[in-house]
Design a protein around this motif. Structure first.
Motif, PDB file in Angstrom:
ATOM      1  N   ALA A  12       5.789   1.570 -22.623  1.00 43.99           N
ATOM      2  CA  ALA A  12       6.244   1.460 -21.250  1.00 43.99           C
ATOM      3  C   ALA A  12       5.297   2.239 -20.345  1.00 43.99           C
ATOM      4  O   ALA A  12       4.748   3.251 -20.746  1.00 43.99           O
ATOM      5  CB  ALA A  12       7.658   2.019 -21.127  1.00 43.99           C
ATOM      6  N   LYS A  13       5.110   1.734 -19.133  1.00 45.38           N
ATOM      7  CA  LYS A  13       4.260   2.424 -18.180  1.00 45.38           C
ATOM      8  C   LYS A  13       4.924   3.735 -17.784  1.00 45.38           C
ATOM      9  O   LYS A  13       6.103   3.775 -17.459  1.00 45.38           O
ATOM     10  CB  LYS A  13       4.063   1.543 -16.955  1.00 45.38           C
ATOM     11  CG  LYS A  13       2.707   1.634 -16.360  1.00 45.38           C
ATOM     12  CD  LYS A  13       2.535   0.646 -15.241  1.00 45.38           C
ATOM     13  CE  LYS A  13       1.061   0.495 -14.983  1.00 45.38           C
ATOM     14  NZ  LYS A  13       0.788  -0.358 -13.872  1.00 45.38           N
ATOM     15  N   THR A  14       4.170   4.817 -17.820  1.00 51.12           N
ATOM     16  CA  THR A  14       4.702   6.120 -17.491  1.00 51.12           C
ATOM     17  C   THR A  14       4.806   6.276 -15.987  1.00 51.12           C
ATOM     18  O   THR A  14       3.838   6.054 -15.264  1.00 51.12           O
ATOM     19  CB  THR A  14       3.791   7.230 -18.060  1.00 51.12           C
ATOM     20  OG1 THR A  14       3.651   7.027 -19.457  1.00 51.12           O
ATOM     21  CG2 THR A  14       4.362   8.596 -17.800  1.00 51.12           C
ATOM     22  N   GLU A  15       5.980   6.645 -15.519  1.00 55.22           N
ATOM     23  CA  GLU A  15       6.190   6.897 -14.101  1.00 55.22           C
ATOM     24  C   GLU A  15       5.715   8.307 -13.791  1.00 55.22           C
ATOM     25  O   GLU A  15       5.884   9.216 -14.587  1.00 55.22           O
ATOM     26  CB  GLU A  15       7.671   6.762 -13.750  1.00 55.22           C
ATOM     27  CG  GLU A  15       8.220   5.357 -13.901  1.00 55.22           C
ATOM     28  CD  GLU A  15       7.666   4.401 -12.860  1.00 55.22           C
ATOM     29  OE1 GLU A  15       7.498   4.804 -11.689  1.00 55.22           O
ATOM     30  OE2 GLU A  15       7.396   3.245 -13.223  1.00 55.22           O
ATOM     31  N   VAL A  16       5.117   8.481 -12.633  1.00 59.02           N
ATOM     32  CA  VAL A  16       4.700   9.810 -12.208  1.00 59.02           C
ATOM     33  C   VAL A  16       5.485  10.199 -10.967  1.00 59.02           C
ATOM     34  O   VAL A  16       5.953   9.344 -10.215  1.00 59.02           O
ATOM     35  CB  VAL A  16       3.177   9.885 -11.931  1.00 59.02           C
ATOM     36  CG1 VAL A  16       2.386   9.625 -13.192  1.00 59.02           C
ATOM     37  CG2 VAL A  16       2.771   8.943 -10.831  1.00 59.02           C
ATOM     38  N   SER A  17       5.603  11.487 -10.760  1.00 50.80           N
ATOM     39  CA  SER A  17       6.339  11.977  -9.602  1.00 50.80           C
ATOM     40  C   SER A  17       5.556  11.675  -8.321  1.00 50.80           C
ATOM     41  O   SER A  17       4.328  11.485  -8.363  1.00 50.80           O
ATOM     42  CB  SER A  17       6.560  13.482  -9.724  1.00 50.80           C
ATOM     43  OG  SER A  17       5.331  14.167  -9.526  1.00 50.80           O
ATOM     44  N   PRO A  18       6.237  11.636  -7.195  1.00 52.85           N
ATOM     45  CA  PRO A  18       5.527  11.398  -5.924  1.00 52.85           C
ATOM     46  C   PRO A  18       4.448  12.454  -5.662  1.00 52.85           C
ATOM     47  O   PRO A  18       3.397  12.136  -5.111  1.00 52.85           O
ATOM     48  CB  PRO A  18       6.638  11.473  -4.869  1.00 52.85           C
ATOM     49  CG  PRO A  18       7.885  11.132  -5.610  1.00 52.85           C
ATOM     50  CD  PRO A  18       7.688  11.668  -7.000  1.00 52.85           C
ATOM     51  N   GLY A  19       4.688  13.688  -6.082  1.00 53.91           N
ATOM     52  CA  GLY A  19       3.698  14.746  -5.898  1.00 53.91           C
ATOM     53  C   GLY A  19       2.437  14.492  -6.703  1.00 53.91           C
ATOM     54  O   GLY A  19       1.326  14.659  -6.197  1.00 53.91           O
ATOM     55  N   VAL A  20       2.612  14.090  -7.958  1.00 57.21           N
ATOM     56  CA  VAL A  20       1.459  13.776  -8.809  1.00 57.21           C
ATOM     57  C   VAL A  20       0.696  12.597  -8.238  1.00 57.21           C
ATOM     58  O   VAL A  20      -0.530  12.610  -8.167  1.00 57.21           O
ATOM     59  CB  VAL A  20       1.901  13.507 -10.267  1.00 57.21           C
ATOM     60  CG1 VAL A  20       0.777  12.909 -11.084  1.00 57.21           C
ATOM     61  CG2 VAL A  20       2.414  14.785 -10.918  1.00 57.21           C
ATOM     62  N   GLN A  21       1.414  11.577  -7.786  1.00 54.38           N
ATOM     63  CA  GLN A  21       0.747  10.404  -7.204  1.00 54.38           C
ATOM     64  C   GLN A  21       0.000  10.779  -5.932  1.00 54.38           C
ATOM     65  O   GLN A  21      -1.121  10.316  -5.698  1.00 54.38           O
ATOM     66  CB  GLN A  21       1.749   9.284  -6.919  1.00 54.38           C
ATOM     67  CG  GLN A  21       1.085   7.988  -6.500  1.00 54.38           C
ATOM     68  CD  GLN A  21       0.101   7.470  -7.551  1.00 54.38           C
ATOM     69  OE1 GLN A  21       0.449   7.316  -8.710  1.00 54.38           O
ATOM     70  NE2 GLN A  21      -1.130   7.224  -7.135  1.00 54.38           N
ATOM     71  N   ALA A  22       0.598  11.648  -5.114  1.00 52.99           N
ATOM     72  CA  ALA A  22      -0.072  12.080  -3.884  1.00 52.99           C
ATOM     73  C   ALA A  22      -1.362  12.818  -4.205  1.00 52.99           C
ATOM     74  O   ALA A  22      -2.395  12.600  -3.556  1.00 52.99           O
ATOM     75  CB  ALA A  22       0.860  12.970  -3.059  1.00 52.99           C
ATOM     76  N   LEU A  23      -1.334  13.686  -5.226  1.00 55.98           N
ATOM     77  CA  LEU A  23      -2.538  14.414  -5.628  1.00 55.98           C
ATOM     78  C   LEU A  23      -3.596  13.460  -6.157  1.00 55.98           C
ATOM     79  O   LEU A  23      -4.776  13.576  -5.816  1.00 55.98           O
ATOM     80  CB  LEU A  23      -2.195  15.464  -6.682  1.00 55.98           C
ATOM     81  CG  LEU A  23      -3.351  16.331  -7.161  1.00 55.98           C
ATOM     82  CD1 LEU A  23      -4.018  17.048  -6.000  1.00 55.98           C
ATOM     83  CD2 LEU A  23      -2.870  17.321  -8.201  1.00 55.98           C
ATOM     84  N   ARG A  24      -3.186  12.482  -6.967  1.00 55.27           N
ATOM     85  CA  ARG A  24      -4.136  11.481  -7.465  1.00 55.27           C
ATOM     86  C   ARG A  24      -4.782  10.734  -6.308  1.00 55.27           C
ATOM     87  O   ARG A  24      -5.984  10.460  -6.320  1.00 55.27           O
ATOM     88  CB  ARG A  24      -3.432  10.497  -8.402  1.00 55.27           C
ATOM     89  CG  ARG A  24      -3.094  11.088  -9.745  1.00 55.27           C
ATOM     90  CD  ARG A  24      -2.385  10.079 -10.620  1.00 55.27           C
ATOM     91  NE  ARG A  24      -2.058  10.666 -11.914  1.00 55.27           N
ATOM     92  CZ  ARG A  24      -1.340  10.061 -12.842  1.00 55.27           C
ATOM     93  NH1 ARG A  24      -0.877   8.830 -12.627  1.00 55.27           N
ATOM     94  NH2 ARG A  24      -1.080  10.662 -13.975  1.00 55.27           N
ATOM     95  N   ASP A  25      -3.989  10.394  -5.299  1.00 57.02           N
ATOM     96  CA  ASP A  25      -4.515   9.667  -4.142  1.00 57.02           C
ATOM     97  C   ASP A  25      -5.525  10.508  -3.369  1.00 57.02           C
ATOM     98  O   ASP A  25      -6.567   9.999  -2.945  1.00 57.02           O
ATOM     99  CB  ASP A  25      -3.377   9.228  -3.216  1.00 57.02           C
ATOM    100  CG  ASP A  25      -2.479   8.165  -3.832  1.00 57.02           C
ATOM    101  OD1 ASP A  25      -2.885   7.530  -4.830  1.00 57.02           O
ATOM    102  OD2 ASP A  25      -1.366   7.972  -3.303  1.00 57.02           O
TER     103      ASP A  25
END
Length: 131
Positions: A12-25
């Protein structure tokens, strides 16, 4: 004697927290901006995290921080694979591990350990570093 072969289970695709996604962005935007600046012929620098970003801004220097990225790659236990990739490219194993990781990454290498053992499929494409 034959063994029963089980069908592979797709991870399954691993969901990331909004904070982690914001940092990746943020990181992706910094690197994208640096690549675009290089295409325009502007200065791009490679810095440790301790370099004052205000100086770079004042001089119009686009800065990337591969040491921080290398630390993340090492934290994901992919440092050894990337260090070996750098050594395979001809870089000496006596130089800093973060530098070897960054040099391998800059050369387009990605940690090939991001493979789902159950399916044999890449969770992360080793050529692009993307899922």
């Amino acid at each position: 004697m034959s063994e029963e072969v089980k069908a592979p289970v797709k991870a399954a695709k691993t969901e990331v927290s909004p904070g982690v996604q914001a940092l990746r962005d943020v990181v992706e935007n910094v690197y994208a901006e640096a690549r675009e600046a290089k295409k325009r012929g502007e200065l791009v620098g490679w810095s440790s995290s301790k370099f004052p970003c205000e100086l770079a801004e004042a001089f119009g220097l686009h800065v990337v921080y591969p040491e921080n990225q290398a630390a993340g790659i090492a934290a994901n236990r992919d440092g050894e694979v990337m260090c070996q990739a750098a050594e395979d490219l001809g870089f000496d194993n006596d130089i800093c591990g973060y530098a070897r990781i960054s040099l391998a990454y800059a050369a387009g290498k990605r940690a090939a350990k991001k493979l789902d053992a159950a399916t044999g499929e890449y969770v992360m494409d080793p050529n692009s570093g993307k899922p």
